[in-house]
Design a protein around this motif. Structure first.
Motif, PDB file in Angstrom:
ATOM      1  N   GLN A   1       0.786  -1.229   0.000  1.00 55.55           N
ATOM      2  CA  GLN A   1       0.000   0.000   0.000  1.00 55.55           C
ATOM      3  C   GLN A   1       0.823   1.287   0.000  1.00 55.55           C
ATOM      4  OE1 GLN A   1      -3.293   0.190   2.817  1.00 55.55           O
ATOM      5  NE2 GLN A   1      -3.261  -2.027   2.993  1.00 55.55           N
ATOM      6  N   MET A   2       1.889   1.317   0.790  1.00 57.60           N
ATOM      7  CA  MET A   2       2.568   2.580   1.065  1.00 57.60           C
ATOM      8  C   MET A   2       3.844   2.708   0.251  1.00 57.60           C
ATOM      9  SD  MET A   2       2.003   5.245   2.717  1.00 57.60           S
ATOM     10  CE  MET A   2       2.953   6.684   2.334  1.00 57.60           C
ATOM     11  N   VAL A   3       4.132   3.912  -0.243  1.00 54.79           N
ATOM     12  CA  VAL A   3       5.367   4.129  -0.996  1.00 54.79           C
ATOM     13  C   VAL A   3       5.883   5.545  -0.736  1.00 54.79           C
ATOM     14  CG1 VAL A   3       4.092   4.807  -3.074  1.00 54.79           C
ATOM     15  CG2 VAL A   3       6.433   4.005  -3.283  1.00 54.79           C
ATOM     16  N   ARG A   4       7.197   5.637  -0.496  1.00 55.19           N
ATOM     17  CA  ARG A   4       7.921   6.916  -0.401  1.00 55.19           C
ATOM     18  C   ARG A   4       9.168   6.806  -1.269  1.00 55.19           C
ATOM     19  NH1 ARG A   4       4.114  10.271   1.848  1.00 55.19           N
ATOM     20  NH2 ARG A   4       3.497   9.613   3.943  1.00 55.19           N
ATOM     21  N   VAL A   5       9.689   7.941  -1.730  1.00 51.83           N
ATOM     22  CA  VAL A   5      10.842   7.929  -2.637  1.00 51.83           C
ATOM     23  C   VAL A   5      11.843   9.009  -2.222  1.00 51.83           C
ATOM     24  CG1 VAL A   5      11.599   8.125  -5.033  1.00 51.83           C
ATOM     25  CG2 VAL A   5       9.360   7.130  -4.519  1.00 51.83           C
ATOM     26  N   CYS A   6      13.145   8.645  -2.205  1.00 48.66           N
ATOM     27  CA  CYS A   6      14.228   9.582  -1.922  1.00 48.66           C
ATOM     28  C   CYS A   6      15.351   9.390  -2.944  1.00 48.66           C
ATOM     29  CB  CYS A   6      14.810   9.369  -0.521  1.00 48.66           C
ATOM     30  SG  CYS A   6      13.739   9.885   0.849  1.00 48.66           S
ATOM     31  N   ASP A   7      15.949  10.483  -3.385  1.00 50.22           N
ATOM     32  CA  ASP A   7      17.124  10.412  -4.248  1.00 50.22           C
ATOM     33  C   ASP A   7      18.347  10.010  -3.436  1.00 50.22           C
ATOM     34  OD1 ASP A   7      15.915  11.227  -6.678  1.00 50.22           O
ATOM     35  OD2 ASP A   7      15.978  13.315  -6.012  1.00 50.22           O
ATOM     36  N   GLY A   8      19.189   9.171  -4.037  1.00 50.70           N
ATOM     37  CA  GLY A   8      20.422   8.786  -3.371  1.00 50.70           C
ATOM     38  C   GLY A   8      21.330   9.964  -3.084  1.00 50.70           C
ATOM     39  N   LYS A   9      21.294  10.979  -3.941  1.00 54.33           N
ATOM     40  CA  LYS A   9      22.142  12.153  -3.732  1.00 54.33           C
ATOM     41  C   LYS A   9      21.647  13.022  -2.583  1.00 54.33           C
ATOM     42  CE  LYS A   9      19.718  14.689  -7.390  1.00 54.33           C
ATOM     43  NZ  LYS A   9      19.857  15.282  -8.747  1.00 54.33           N
ATOM     44  N   SER A  10      20.400  12.823  -2.156  1.00 50.35           N
ATOM     45  CA  SER A  10      19.862  13.561  -1.005  1.00 50.35           C
ATOM     46  C   SER A  10      20.168  12.862   0.300  1.00 50.35           C
ATOM     47  CB  SER A  10      18.344  13.734  -1.143  1.00 50.35           C
ATOM     48  OG  SER A  10      18.007  14.469  -2.298  1.00 50.35           O
ATOM     49  N   LEU A  11      20.163  11.540   0.294  1.00 48.68           N
ATOM     50  CA  LEU A  11      20.431  10.785   1.515  1.00 48.68           C
ATOM     51  C   LEU A  11      21.906  10.908   1.898  1.00 48.68           C
ATOM     52  CD1 LEU A  11      18.380   7.596   0.662  1.00 48.68           C
ATOM     53  CD2 LEU A  11      17.833   9.255   2.450  1.00 48.68           C
ATOM     54  N   PRO A  12      22.220  11.086   3.192  1.00 50.42           N
ATOM     55  CA  PRO A  12      23.603  11.323   3.611  1.00 50.42           C
ATOM     56  C   PRO A  12      24.590  10.244   3.182  1.00 50.42           C
ATOM     57  CG  PRO A  12      22.104  11.869   5.395  1.00 50.42           C
ATOM     58  CD  PRO A  12      21.273  11.238   4.321  1.00 50.42           C
ATOM     59  N   LYS A  13      24.128   8.983   3.103  1.00 52.26           N
ATOM     60  CA  LYS A  13      25.045   7.893   2.756  1.00 52.26           C
ATOM     61  C   LYS A  13      24.543   7.081   1.567  1.00 52.26           C
ATOM     62  CE  LYS A  13      26.347   7.460   7.642  1.00 52.26           C
ATOM     63  NZ  LYS A  13      26.349   6.557   8.830  1.00 52.26           N
TER      64      LYS A  13
END
Length: 481
Positions: free
Chosen positions: A120-132
């Motif tokens: 049901q649930m989905v979120r998305v983050c860019d690798g260049k935004s995440l600290p590691k």
């Protein structure tokens, strides 16, 4: 002459708004709309849809859409791209051209029906935004039915690759992920906790190597506690390290709670889930009526209120919009609505206003399926944030609200999609059997930075991409179209 008399009666019944609509939707009829218009659609392979997340990837815009499990009639719909029956999971759709969305991939979820399967649930983050994170990666965090959370690399959205799986759960639901820090608040069902849903907090700044921070919930839910169990979590929303607050919503359609939590104390305080440790990060909580829950708790802090502009104090206010979830078909419960709480004085939050679709404006209790609120858009992009909110209202479609004065929210538009051959029936028990009707069931809504509105349907009617028209565009400060 007779038609004129009916029109006048309708105007008297609901002056200043819309005519009374027919109780029954029919295939082929046009959508019902005011100050909103349809831009594009996709049938999402006739899968029941929950959360849409819209993410910009380079010069493309990609919609990641979570699905409930299958139905008794169709437990695993056929994927036309593979010719195979697949359990409902995640639809990945290119919406760069919103008038012509392109279905890229269906990623199957857990086998199972309704709330027991899917993803049901989905979120998305860019690798260049995440600290590691890997700078070349795009990470999709999704639930896997009731048993796990997964992270996929969707840098090529048509060819996702599984990175991480956090399994061994008894339920999952509406999580939140901070892309700038990697902290994730995962709505989970830890097997040893006394509630179906609580929070597991992880550091996912390196998605390939998740680090557990702690478990969190209301005192009385933790392992080994006794007595009554407080209502279960529905979902949190964090303001990140700068805002240093997390707003938790408990309950869906009854006994709701808004809980305001100090993020720093939550992440860095003692981790053992004792009653004292669970209370430590809490700043306050606001119990709601026994009639209403808290599906979405959306913070809008430091809102300027024009009415208070000349006042010495309180020119700006901290507001949390609370959205309940309707559960039962054909108004078989108390009305689920939208509420606005003033949390400027955090230790004394208070309700200041509410909103609902007038039932008589469409005879919605008779249309079939659920009628009442479910969810709101959660994007904090400047295009709509603190100006407009979009509320999924099941058989009343999506409603556009002017929230610039949160003490007096005002509807400025709506869109109710037409049903199709794929729209699933909704039934209620009656003497001697059951009564079934077919109606749109707008379930969740999201917006993108361009100003498009995306709604998805619980009854298998797919994705509709919308835009504002007329006076509603002016509320958001958008150019005329």
């Amino acid at each position: 002459m007779f038609r004129c008399v009916l029109t006048a009666a309708a105007l008297v019944l609901f002056a200043g708004s819309t005519f009374v609509h027919a109780q029954k939707q029919t295939i082929g009829a046009p959508p019902e709309a005011s100050n909103m218009k349809l831009v594009g659609t996709n049938d999402l392979q006739a899968r029941s849809a929950y959360q849409p997340t819209i993410h910009r990837q380079g010069d493309r815009w990609i919609a990641y859409i979570g699905h409930h499990g299958g139905t008794d009639d169709v437990p695993a719909p056929v994927n036309p791209m593979t010719g195979q029956a697949e359990p409902n999971g995640t639809s990945i759709v290119d919406v760069t051209d919103p008038a012509h969305p392109k279905y890229l991939r269906h990623l199957p979820g857990q086998e199972g029906k309704y709330e027991s399967g899917g993803a049901q649930m989905v979120r998305v983050c860019d690798g260049k935004s995440l600290p590691k994170g890997d700078p070349s990666a795009v990470y999709m965090l999704r639930t896997f039915g009731s048993e796990a959370h997964e992270i996929w690399n969707v840098a090529d959205p048509a060819n996702p690759a599984l990175i991480t799986r956090l399994s061994g759960l008894k339920d999952t639901h509406k999580s939140w992920w901070e892309c700038d820090t990697g902290i994730a608040y995962l709505v989970s069902g830890a097997p040893d906790w006394r509630t179906r849903r609580m929070t597991q907090i992880y550091d996912l700044s390196d998605p390939a190597h998740p680090q557990k921070i702690r478990d969190f919930g209301l005192p009385g839910q933790e392992p080994g506690s006794t007595g009554a169990v407080p209502t279960e979590l529905h979902g949190p929303i964090s303001t990140g390290p700068n805002g240093n607050r997390v707003y938790f919503g408990y309950g869906t359609n009854k006994g709701g709670i808004l809980q305001i939590v100090d993020r720093d104390k939550l992440l860095n305080g003692p981790k053992e889930p004792t009653p004292d440790n669970l209370r430590l990060p809490e700043i306050s909580r606001m119990p709601m009526s026994a009639f209403n829950g808290a599906h979405t708790t959306f913070p809008m802090l430091d809102m300027p209120v024009a009415e208070f502009a000349e006042d010495k104090d309180g020119k700006t206010r901290d507001i949390v919009m609370i959205v309940d979830e309707a559960i039962l078909n054909e108004c078989g419960e108390a009305r689920q609505m939208v509420w606005f709480a003033d949390v400027t004085t955090e230790t004394r939050p208070m309700m200041i206003s509410s909103y609902t679709v007038p039932e008589a404006s469409g005879q919605f209790c008779q249309r079939g399926g659920r009628f009442g609120s479910h969810s709101a858009n959660e994007s904090m992009a400047p295009v709509y944030y603190k100006k407009m909110a979009f509320i999924a209202f099941f058989n009343a479609g999506v409603r556009a609200l002017d929230i610039r004065d949160p003490y007096h929210p005002r509807e400025v538009g709506y869109f109710i999609p037409a049903i199709t051959q794929a729209t699933d029936k909704r039934c209620i028990p009656v003497e001697g059997g059951e009564r079934c009707k077919v109606a749109i069931q707008t379930n969740n809504v999201e917006t993108d930075d361009r100003g498009y509105i995306y709604i998805v349907d619980r009854a298998n009617t797919g994705l509709h991409i919308l835009e504002l028209t007329g006076p509603a565009r002016a509320v958001a400060g958008l150019p005329k179209n």
